[in-house]
Design a protein around this motif. Structure first.
Motif, PDB file in Angstrom:
ATOM      1  N   GLY A 110     -25.654   6.943  22.151  1.00  0.00           N
ATOM      2  CA  GLY A 110     -24.259   7.003  22.558  1.00  0.00           C
ATOM      3  C   GLY A 110     -23.831   5.946  23.556  1.00  0.00           C
ATOM      4  O   GLY A 110     -22.902   6.177  24.342  1.00  0.00           O
ATOM      5  N   LEU A 111     -24.432   4.761  23.520  1.00  0.00           N
ATOM      6  CA  LEU A 111     -24.107   3.726  24.506  1.00  0.00           C
ATOM      7  C   LEU A 111     -23.052   2.738  24.023  1.00  0.00           C
ATOM      8  O   LEU A 111     -22.606   1.885  24.791  1.00  0.00           O
ATOM      9  N   GLY A 112     -22.649   2.830  22.765  1.00  0.00           N
ATOM     10  CA  GLY A 112     -21.618   1.932  22.244  1.00  0.00           C
ATOM     11  C   GLY A 112     -22.135   0.534  21.960  1.00  0.00           C
ATOM     12  O   GLY A 112     -23.334   0.317  21.804  1.00  0.00           O
ATOM     13  N   GLU A 113     -21.188  -0.408  21.918  1.00  0.00           N
ATOM     14  CA  GLU A 113     -21.520  -1.788  21.580  1.00  0.00           C
ATOM     15  C   GLU A 113     -21.457  -2.691  22.804  1.00  0.00           C
ATOM     16  O   GLU A 113     -20.697  -2.447  23.735  1.00  0.00           O
ATOM     17  N   GLY A 129     -21.141  -7.452  20.198  1.00  0.00           N
ATOM     18  CA  GLY A 129     -20.973  -6.662  18.986  1.00  0.00           C
ATOM     19  C   GLY A 129     -22.227  -5.976  18.512  1.00  0.00           C
ATOM     20  O   GLY A 129     -22.221  -5.321  17.465  1.00  0.00           O
ATOM     21  N   MET A 130     -23.329  -6.094  19.247  1.00  0.00           N
ATOM     22  CA  MET A 130     -24.559  -5.420  18.870  1.00  0.00           C
ATOM     23  C   MET A 130     -24.659  -4.115  19.652  1.00  0.00           C
ATOM     24  O   MET A 130     -23.876  -3.858  20.567  1.00  0.00           O
ATOM     25  N   ALA A 131     -25.600  -3.278  19.288  1.00  0.00           N
ATOM     26  CA  ALA A 131     -25.777  -2.007  19.976  1.00  0.00           C
ATOM     27  C   ALA A 131     -26.168  -2.235  21.427  1.00  0.00           C
ATOM     28  O   ALA A 131     -27.105  -2.983  21.710  1.00  0.00           O
ATOM     29  N   GLN A 132     -25.467  -1.590  22.356  1.00  0.00           N
ATOM     30  CA  GLN A 132     -25.805  -1.716  23.764  1.00  0.00           C
ATOM     31  C   GLN A 132     -27.200  -1.189  24.042  1.00  0.00           C
ATOM     32  O   GLN A 132     -27.884  -1.649  24.963  1.00  0.00           O
ATOM     33  N   ALA A 133     -27.643  -0.242  23.232  1.00  0.00           N
ATOM     34  CA  ALA A 133     -28.986   0.311  23.401  1.00  0.00           C
ATOM     35  C   ALA A 133     -30.044  -0.784  23.264  1.00  0.00           C
ATOM     36  O   ALA A 133     -31.067  -0.769  23.967  1.00  0.00           O
ATOM     37  N   ALA A 134     -29.806  -1.745  22.369  1.00  0.00           N
ATOM     38  CA  ALA A 134     -30.757  -2.840  22.189  1.00  0.00           C
ATOM     39  C   ALA A 134     -30.787  -3.739  23.422  1.00  0.00           C
ATOM     40  O   ALA A 134     -31.837  -4.278  23.788  1.00  0.00           O
ATOM     41  N   VAL A 135     -29.636  -3.915  24.079  1.00  0.00           N
ATOM     42  CA  VAL A 135     -29.574  -4.702  25.309  1.00  0.00           C
ATOM     43  C   VAL A 135     -30.406  -4.028  26.397  1.00  0.00           C
ATOM     44  O   VAL A 135     -31.174  -4.680  27.112  1.00  0.00           O
ATOM     45  N   SER A 157     -29.967  -2.975  15.387  1.00  0.00           N
ATOM     46  CA  SER A 157     -29.026  -3.171  16.501  1.00  0.00           C
ATOM     47  C   SER A 157     -27.671  -3.636  15.990  1.00  0.00           C
ATOM     48  O   SER A 157     -26.919  -4.290  16.708  1.00  0.00           O
ATOM     49  N   SER A 158     -27.336  -3.298  14.737  1.00  0.00           N
ATOM     50  CA  SER A 158     -26.142  -3.836  14.095  1.00  0.00           C
ATOM     51  C   SER A 158     -24.838  -3.341  14.698  1.00  0.00           C
ATOM     52  O   SER A 158     -23.794  -3.926  14.462  1.00  0.00           O
ATOM     53  N   GLY A 159     -24.846  -2.274  15.481  1.00  0.00           N
ATOM     54  CA  GLY A 159     -23.615  -1.795  16.092  1.00  0.00           C
ATOM     55  C   GLY A 159     -23.783  -0.411  16.671  1.00  0.00           C
ATOM     56  O   GLY A 159     -24.860   0.198  16.601  1.00  0.00           O
ATOM     57  N   SER A 160     -22.694   0.114  17.254  1.00  0.00           N
ATOM     58  CA  SER A 160     -22.764   1.410  17.924  1.00  0.00           C
ATOM     59  C   SER A 160     -23.059   2.545  16.960  1.00  0.00           C
ATOM     60  O   SER A 160     -23.740   3.516  17.306  1.00  0.00           O
ATOM     61  N   GLU A 161     -22.545   2.452  15.728  1.00  0.00           N
ATOM     62  CA  GLU A 161     -22.774   3.529  14.759  1.00  0.00           C
ATOM     63  C   GLU A 161     -24.241   3.618  14.382  1.00  0.00           C
ATOM     64  O   GLU A 161     -24.805   4.712  14.271  1.00  0.00           O
ATOM     65  N   ALA A 162     -24.870   2.449  14.200  1.00  0.00           N
ATOM     66  CA  ALA A 162     -26.286   2.435  13.823  1.00  0.00           C
ATOM     67  C   ALA A 162     -27.162   3.009  14.924  1.00  0.00           C
ATOM     68  O   ALA A 162     -28.236   3.556  14.662  1.00  0.00           O
ATOM     69  N   ALA A 163     -26.703   2.860  16.180  1.00  0.00           N
ATOM     70  CA  ALA A 163     -27.505   3.318  17.324  1.00  0.00           C
ATOM     71  C   ALA A 163     -26.887   4.540  17.996  1.00  0.00           C
ATOM     72  O   ALA A 163     -27.106   4.768  19.184  1.00  0.00           O
ATOM     73  N   ARG A 164     -26.143   5.338  17.237  1.00  0.00           N
ATOM     74  CA  ARG A 164     -25.482   6.495  17.835  1.00  0.00           C
ATOM     75  C   ARG A 164     -26.483   7.451  18.480  1.00  0.00           C
ATOM     76  O   ARG A 164     -26.263   7.983  19.575  1.00  0.00           O
ATOM     77  N   ASN A 165     -27.605   7.664  17.806  1.00  0.00           N
ATOM     78  CA  ASN A 165     -28.606   8.610  18.305  1.00  0.00           C
ATOM     79  C   ASN A 165     -29.846   7.929  18.878  1.00  0.00           C
ATOM     80  O   ASN A 165     -30.812   8.601  19.226  1.00  0.00           O
TER      81      ASN A 165
END
Length: 341
Positions: A144-147, A151-157, A102-110
């Protein structure tokens, strides 16, 4: 990130449980003193003498509380002036037991990449494996949910919210494993913890008949409390609030969530702490409203009564950020509770 719900609230509940602990720290106990008290418990455990739940809780709380005081977690007030009241309803603690990137939007792009699972945990039982890419949960896409604001991946939220709200219903994960799409599902293990009503310290009298604003009613005998500990139900559009001043007096409020007041009329100056995800405008617009950043609330405090303060989101005016019309301070609950130290 390990997906485990309500860990912060659980941590806070542990911190505030016993006035006994505060008494020891407020009267000069040092790190060595507390370590000396915990050592016999550790020795007894090593010798096969199993401590009771009460003993374990007391000793662990002493160490945790001491660490928080020394690290400045309660702000500037001395331990003798720390006043913390924790009231929380019975709650379900759910744990998926999965570590995701969940380090950021790039890590969770897909989607969210699984880095590992807890042995024997819910995720492992469902069939999630290290290397899996979680692309959706219960039909909600995670790519593709961004941050988030943190600052963490929105996908993790989103994943955490789905786990929190699952209850006894199964979760369905759309997964890509070795280039192939598949689905895994199952029910998340959970445990109920009891309702919490805990008190830390003897209380700090921040307002009395001697510092009333002009026009306030005469003080009555006794005292009550105002609490800003955040247990307000979001389904009722109630959110966290911060107490700025009482009767125009700013005190060293750092670390306090409960404030002892003399019985009678008081004027509270309040700021809202509504989470950004509940608002239709961004924080830049929100913070630009410098003309009315705070609001006042007049309350009549009865003896031996605790008043729970919150910020109410006005759903019919939630877009009106310019004049702060989207919220108002409210007392959403009153409970009978002795105010005497």
């Amino acid at each position: 990130m390990i997906i485990q719900t309500n860990c912060l609230r659980r941590y806070a509940s542990l911190v505030g449980s016993l006035a006994l602990i505060v008494a020891s720290t407020a009267h000069g106990a040092t790190s060595a003193d507390l370590v000396g008290q915990v050592a016999p418990l550790a020795k007894a455990t090593q010798q096969g003498m199993v401590p009771s739940a009460d003993e374990r809780l007391r000793e662990e709380l002493k160490v945790l509380l001491l660490d928080m005081i020394e690290s400045g977690a309660f702000g500037s007030p001395s331990p003798a002036n720390i006043d913390l009241a924790i009231d929380a309803p019975r709650q379900r603690i759910s744990s998926l037991g999965v570590l995701v990137d969940s380090s950021g939007s790039e890590a969770a792009r897909n989607g969210l990449r699984v880095l590992g699972t807890t042995p024997g945990g819910s995720a492992q039982r469902m069939g999630l494996q290290s290397g899996d890419l979680i692309t959706a949960v219960n039909g909600s896409g995670l790519s593709g949910l961004g941050e988030s604001e943190a600052g963490m991946a929105q996908a993790a939220v989103i994943l955490r919210e789905k786990v929190d709200g699952a209850g006894n219903d199964p979760l369905r994960f759309d997964v890509v494993r070795n280039g192939k799409a598949m689905v895994v599902s199952g029910v998340v293990a959970s445990t109920w913890i009891p309702a919490v009503h805990l008190r830390l310290g003897d209380g700090f009298a921040v307002a009395s008949a001697d510092n009333r604003v002009a026009g306030s009613a005469e003080a009555q005998d006794g005292c009550g409390r105002v609490s800003i500990f955040d247990v307000a139900p979001r389904q009722q559009s109630l959110h966290a609030a911060t107490l700025i001043s009482i009767d125009g007096r700013r005190s060293p409020f750092g670390g306090q969530t409960s404030f002892r007041l003399s019985a009678g009329t008081h004027v509270l100056t309040v700021a809202e702490r509504i989470e950004s995800r509940y608002l239709p405008f961004n924080d830049r617009l929100r913070n630009s409203n410098t003309s009315e950043p705070y609001k006042t609330l007049t309350i009549h405090v009865a003896a031996n009564t605790t008043y729970l303060l919150a910020a109410k989101l006005n759903q019919d005016r939630r877009n009106e950020w310019r004049d702060g019309a989207y919220w108002e301070p409210v007392i959403w609950k009153e409970t009978s509770e002795s105010c005497t130290p």
